[in-house]
Write a protein that holds these residues in place. Structure first.
Motif, PDB file in Angstrom:
ATOM      1  N   MET A   1       6.366   7.762   8.544  1.00 49.40           N
ATOM      2  CA  MET A   1       6.721   7.861   7.129  1.00 49.40           C
ATOM      3  C   MET A   1       7.957   7.017   6.854  1.00 49.40           C
ATOM      4  N   ALA A   2       8.073   6.555   5.618  1.00 50.62           N
ATOM      5  CA  ALA A   2       9.195   5.722   5.216  1.00 50.62           C
ATOM      6  C   ALA A   2      10.497   6.527   5.259  1.00 50.62           C
ATOM      7  N   ASN A   3      11.592   5.837   5.578  1.00 49.76           N
ATOM      8  CA  ASN A   3      12.881   6.526   5.734  1.00 49.76           C
ATOM      9  C   ASN A   3      13.780   6.413   4.515  1.00 49.76           C
ATOM     10  N   SER A   4      13.969   5.206   3.998  1.00 47.84           N
ATOM     11  CA  SER A   4      14.889   5.050   2.875  1.00 47.84           C
ATOM     12  C   SER A   4      14.208   5.460   1.569  1.00 47.84           C
ATOM     13  N   ALA A   5      15.039   5.734   0.571  1.00 52.62           N
ATOM     14  CA  ALA A   5      14.513   6.151  -0.730  1.00 52.62           C
ATOM     15  C   ALA A   5      13.632   5.060  -1.323  1.00 52.62           C
ATOM     16  N   GLY A   6      14.059   3.807  -1.185  1.00 50.07           N
ATOM     17  CA  GLY A   6      13.294   2.681  -1.727  1.00 50.07           C
ATOM     18  C   GLY A   6      11.934   2.547  -1.070  1.00 50.07           C
ATOM     19  N   SER A   7      11.897   2.724   0.242  1.00 50.79           N
ATOM     20  CA  SER A   7      10.609   2.591   0.935  1.00 50.79           C
ATOM     21  C   SER A   7       9.696   3.779   0.664  1.00 50.79           C
ATOM     22  N   ARG A   8      10.290   4.955   0.425  1.00 52.08           N
ATOM     23  CA  ARG A   8       9.457   6.119   0.045  1.00 52.08           C
ATOM     24  C   ARG A   8       8.813   5.876  -1.319  1.00 52.08           C
ATOM     25  N   LYS A   9       9.612   5.308  -2.240  1.00 56.45           N
ATOM     26  CA  LYS A   9       9.078   4.994  -3.574  1.00 56.45           C
ATOM     27  C   LYS A   9       7.969   3.955  -3.462  1.00 56.45           C
ATOM     28  N   ARG A  10       8.181   2.913  -2.645  1.00 52.31           N
ATOM     29  CA  ARG A  10       7.159   1.893  -2.448  1.00 52.31           C
ATOM     30  C   ARG A  10       5.868   2.506  -1.911  1.00 52.31           C
ATOM     31  N   ALA A  11       5.986   3.448  -1.004  1.00 53.61           N
ATOM     32  CA  ALA A  11       4.810   4.112  -0.431  1.00 53.61           C
ATOM     33  C   ALA A  11       4.065   4.904  -1.508  1.00 53.61           C
ATOM     34  N   ARG A  12       4.830   5.576  -2.380  1.00 51.11           N
ATOM     35  CA  ARG A  12       4.195   6.312  -3.490  1.00 51.11           C
ATOM     36  C   ARG A  12       3.467   5.353  -4.426  1.00 51.11           C
ATOM     37  N   GLN A  13       4.127   4.238  -4.758  1.00 51.73           N
ATOM     38  CA  GLN A  13       3.512   3.265  -5.657  1.00 51.73           C
ATOM     39  C   GLN A  13       2.251   2.658  -5.044  1.00 51.73           C
ATOM     40  N   ALA A  14       2.326   2.352  -3.753  1.00 53.52           N
ATOM     41  CA  ALA A  14       1.173   1.759  -3.071  1.00 53.52           C
ATOM     42  C   ALA A  14      -0.008   2.721  -3.081  1.00 53.52           C
ATOM     43  N   GLU A  15       0.255   4.006  -2.893  1.00 55.74           N
ATOM     44  CA  GLU A  15      -0.826   5.003  -2.890  1.00 55.74           C
ATOM     45  C   GLU A  15      -1.453   5.123  -4.278  1.00 55.74           C
ATOM     46  N   LYS A  16      -0.625   5.115  -5.320  1.00 52.12           N
ATOM     47  CA  LYS A  16      -1.141   5.169  -6.696  1.00 52.12           C
ATOM     48  C   LYS A  16      -2.037   3.969  -6.976  1.00 52.12           C
ATOM     49  N   ARG A  17      -1.558   2.781  -6.577  1.00 47.05           N
ATOM     50  CA  ARG A  17      -2.330   1.564  -6.801  1.00 47.05           C
ATOM     51  C   ARG A  17      -3.642   1.592  -6.028  1.00 47.05           C
ATOM     52  N   ARG A  18      -3.570   2.079  -4.784  1.00 48.67           N
ATOM     53  CA  ARG A  18      -4.771   2.148  -3.954  1.00 48.67           C
ATOM     54  C   ARG A  18      -5.823   3.035  -4.611  1.00 48.67           C
ATOM     55  N   GLN A  19      -5.395   4.194  -5.122  1.00 48.96           N
ATOM     56  CA  GLN A  19      -6.335   5.110  -5.764  1.00 48.96           C
ATOM     57  C   GLN A  19      -6.902   4.522  -7.042  1.00 48.96           C
ATOM     58  N   ASN A  20      -6.074   3.857  -7.825  1.00 43.34           N
ATOM     59  CA  ASN A  20      -6.527   3.235  -9.069  1.00 43.34           C
ATOM     60  C   ASN A  20      -7.524   2.120  -8.778  1.00 43.34           C
ATOM     61  N   ASN A  21      -7.212   1.285  -7.785  1.00 49.08           N
ATOM     62  CA  ASN A  21      -8.108   0.194  -7.418  1.00 49.08           C
ATOM     63  C   ASN A  21      -9.440   0.729  -6.905  1.00 49.08           C
ATOM     64  N   ALA A  22      -9.399   1.797  -6.114  1.00 50.33           N
ATOM     65  CA  ALA A  22     -10.631   2.397  -5.591  1.00 50.33           C
ATOM     66  C   ALA A  22     -11.494   2.915  -6.733  1.00 50.33           C
ATOM     67  N   SER A  23     -10.847   3.509  -7.740  1.00 51.18           N
ATOM     68  CA  SER A  23     -11.571   4.027  -8.900  1.00 51.18           C
ATOM     69  C   SER A  23     -12.244   2.890  -9.665  1.00 51.18           C
ATOM     70  N   LEU A  24     -11.516   1.812  -9.898  1.00 47.06           N
ATOM     71  CA  LEU A  24     -12.073   0.670 -10.620  1.00 47.06           C
ATOM     72  C   LEU A  24     -13.221   0.026  -9.846  1.00 47.06           C
ATOM     73  N   ARG A  25     -13.040  -0.113  -8.532  1.00 47.55           N
ATOM     74  CA  ARG A  25     -14.077  -0.707  -7.684  1.00 47.55           C
ATOM     75  C   ARG A  25     -15.343   0.138  -7.731  1.00 47.55           C
TER      76      ARG A  25
END
Length: 88
Positions: A1-25
């Motif tokens: 898991m990501a350690n810094s606050a910035g990398s945790r946020k990036r991980a959250r954003q990446a997961e949101k994008r992944r789910q949105n892209n999967a839905s569109l696909r």
């Protein structure tokens, strides 16, 4: 898991994008499947209607970067050719 606050946020954003892209696909695949089903049944009117509905969805996925524009253009061209065969 990501350690810094910035990398945790990036991980959250990446997961949101992944789910949105999967839905569109998935939505694009569903529309393409409807066109394919209509072509298989041999119903020209239904195939044309399904194709008209599928085109903007496919183009929207290209705009959002889900698919490459040439890939979608090729798929649309092939579907249209199959639909034209039904009319003949």
């Amino acid at each position: 898991m990501a350690n810094s606050a910035g990398s945790r946020k990036r991980a959250r954003q990446a997961e949101k994008r992944r789910q949105n892209n999967a839905s569109l696909r998935s939505m694009v695949r569903t529309y393409v499947k409807k066109v394919a089903t209509a072509i298989e049944s041999g119903d020209h009117a239904a195939a044309t209607a399904a194709f008209v509905a599928a085109q903007p969805v496919m183009d929207g996925a290209v705009t959002k970067g889900i698919y490459n524009k040439n890939q979608v253009a090729r798929k649309k061209s092939r579907m249209n050719a199959e639909i034209k065969k039904l009319a003949a």
